[in-house]
Design a protein around this motif. Structure first.
Motif, short mmCIF file in Angstrom:
data_model
loop_
_atom_site.label_atom_id
_atom_site.label_comp_id
_atom_site.label_asym_id
_atom_site.label_seq_id
_atom_site.Cartn_x
_atom_site.Cartn_y
_atom_site.Cartn_z
N PRO A 93 -7.08 18.55 0.22
CA PRO A 93 -6.31 17.81 -0.79
C PRO A 93 -4.79 17.99 -0.66
O PRO A 93 -4.06 17.00 -0.76
N PRO A 94 -4.28 19.20 -0.42
CA PRO A 94 -2.82 19.31 -0.25
C PRO A 94 -2.29 18.51 0.95
O PRO A 94 -1.22 17.90 0.87
N ALA A 95 -3.04 18.47 2.04
CA ALA A 95 -2.60 17.69 3.21
C ALA A 95 -2.59 16.21 2.88
O ALA A 95 -1.65 15.49 3.25
N LEU A 96 -3.60 15.74 2.16
CA LEU A 96 -3.64 14.33 1.77
C LEU A 96 -2.48 13.98 0.85
O LEU A 96 -1.86 12.93 0.99
N LEU A 97 -2.15 14.89 -0.07
CA LEU A 97 -1.02 14.64 -0.96
C LEU A 97 0.29 14.58 -0.20
O LEU A 97 1.17 13.78 -0.52
N GLU A 98 0.43 15.38 0.85
CA GLU A 98 1.63 15.32 1.70
C GLU A 98 1.73 13.97 2.41
O GLU A 98 2.81 13.38 2.47
N TYR A 99 0.61 13.48 2.94
CA TYR A 99 0.59 12.17 3.59
C TYR A 99 0.97 11.07 2.59
O TYR A 99 1.74 10.18 2.89
N LYS A 100 0.37 11.14 1.39
CA LYS A 100 0.63 10.13 0.38
C LYS A 100 2.10 10.15 -0.04
O LYS A 100 2.73 9.10 -0.17
N ALA A 101 2.65 11.33 -0.21
CA ALA A 101 4.06 11.45 -0.60
C ALA A 101 4.98 10.91 0.50
O ALA A 101 5.96 10.23 0.20
N ALA A 102 4.66 11.20 1.75
CA ALA A 102 5.48 10.70 2.87
C ALA A 102 5.44 9.18 2.92
O ALA A 102 6.46 8.53 3.17
N SER A 103 4.29 8.60 2.66
CA SER A 103 4.14 7.15 2.67
C SER A 103 4.98 6.53 1.56
O SER A 103 5.77 5.60 1.79
N TRP A 104 4.83 7.04 0.34
CA TRP A 104 5.58 6.52 -0.79
C TRP A 104 7.08 6.69 -0.58
O TRP A 104 7.86 5.77 -0.81
N GLN A 105 7.49 7.86 -0.11
CA GLN A 105 8.92 8.15 0.07
C GLN A 105 9.54 7.21 1.10
O GLN A 105 10.64 6.70 0.89
N ALA A 106 8.86 6.99 2.21
CA ALA A 106 9.38 6.09 3.24
C ALA A 106 9.56 4.67 2.69
O ALA A 106 10.56 4.02 2.96
N ALA A 149 0.83 -1.20 0.00
CA ALA A 149 0.00 0.00 0.00
C ALA A 149 0.87 1.26 0.00
O ALA A 149 0.60 2.21 -0.74
N MET A 150 1.90 1.26 0.82
CA MET A 150 2.79 2.42 0.87
C MET A 150 3.54 2.60 -0.45
O MET A 150 3.78 3.73 -0.89
N ALA A 151 3.92 1.50 -1.10
CA ALA A 151 4.61 1.58 -2.39
C ALA A 151 3.73 2.23 -3.46
O ALA A 151 4.23 2.81 -4.42
N GLU A 152 2.41 2.14 -3.28
CA GLU A 152 1.47 2.78 -4.19
C GLU A 152 1.07 4.18 -3.72
O GLU A 152 0.24 4.83 -4.33
#
Length: 160
Positions: free
Chosen positions: A120-133, A71-74
């Motif tokens: 939406p910007p906050a959600l995109l930050e969460y998603k980016a942090a997940s993918w990056q980690a 899930a995080m990879a996506e």
């Protein structure tokens, strides 16, 4: 009790198990059944992940959960219980979404409500942090480097 949602929401449940009928009954009791789709066993989970924003892992026991890594990879926003090896892969920036092992239903509901109401910007930050980690710590190249380093250490040690 009837839950009224103020935003677009759908819940897709993949997999099956001994508690599926009980969960479906509970979804009906809470008025959530119209928002839930029960897909059963799936071999192509990635297609579902790519259409999602949030990944929920409410397990009481886990090892190092591949489902969470997938899930995080996506780039999905993870919400999980702090059990087993979950903390090992959890990004520090998403710490508020790592719930205590004894979290109540109210804690889960509040956490998900907060995400559903986020901008939406906050959600995109969460998603980016997940993918990056996931990318920084668990990509194939990272894992190959770690294995290579470990093998080098093993072969450089004196025998005996």
């Amino acid at each position: 009790m009837r839950l009224i949602l103020c935003c677009a929401f759908s819940c897709h449940i993949l997999g099956t198990g001994p508690h599926e009928a009980q969960l479906q009954d509970e979804a009906t009791r809470l008025g959530l059944q119209p928002f839930c789709t029960w897909h059963g066993f799936q071999t192509e989970v990635r297609a579902f992940l790519r259409q999602s924003d949030i990944f929920v892992l409410p397990s009481y026991r886990e090892g190092l959960p591949n489902t969470l890594l997938e899930a995080m990879a996506e780039g999905l926003i993870p919400v999980a219980r702090d059990v087993g090896g979950v903390r090992e892969i959890w990004p520090e920036t998403l710490h508020p979404l790592l719930l205590p092992s004894a979290s109540t239903a109210q804690t889960w509901a509040q956490t998900l409500k907060t995400l559903l109401q986020a901008t939406p910007p906050a959600l995109l930050e969460y998603k980016a942090a997940s993918w990056q980690a996931c990318h920084d710590n668990f990509s194939l190249s990272q894992q190959v480097s770690l294995l290579e380093s470990w093998l080098r250490q093993q072969t450089e040690r004196p025998l005996g």
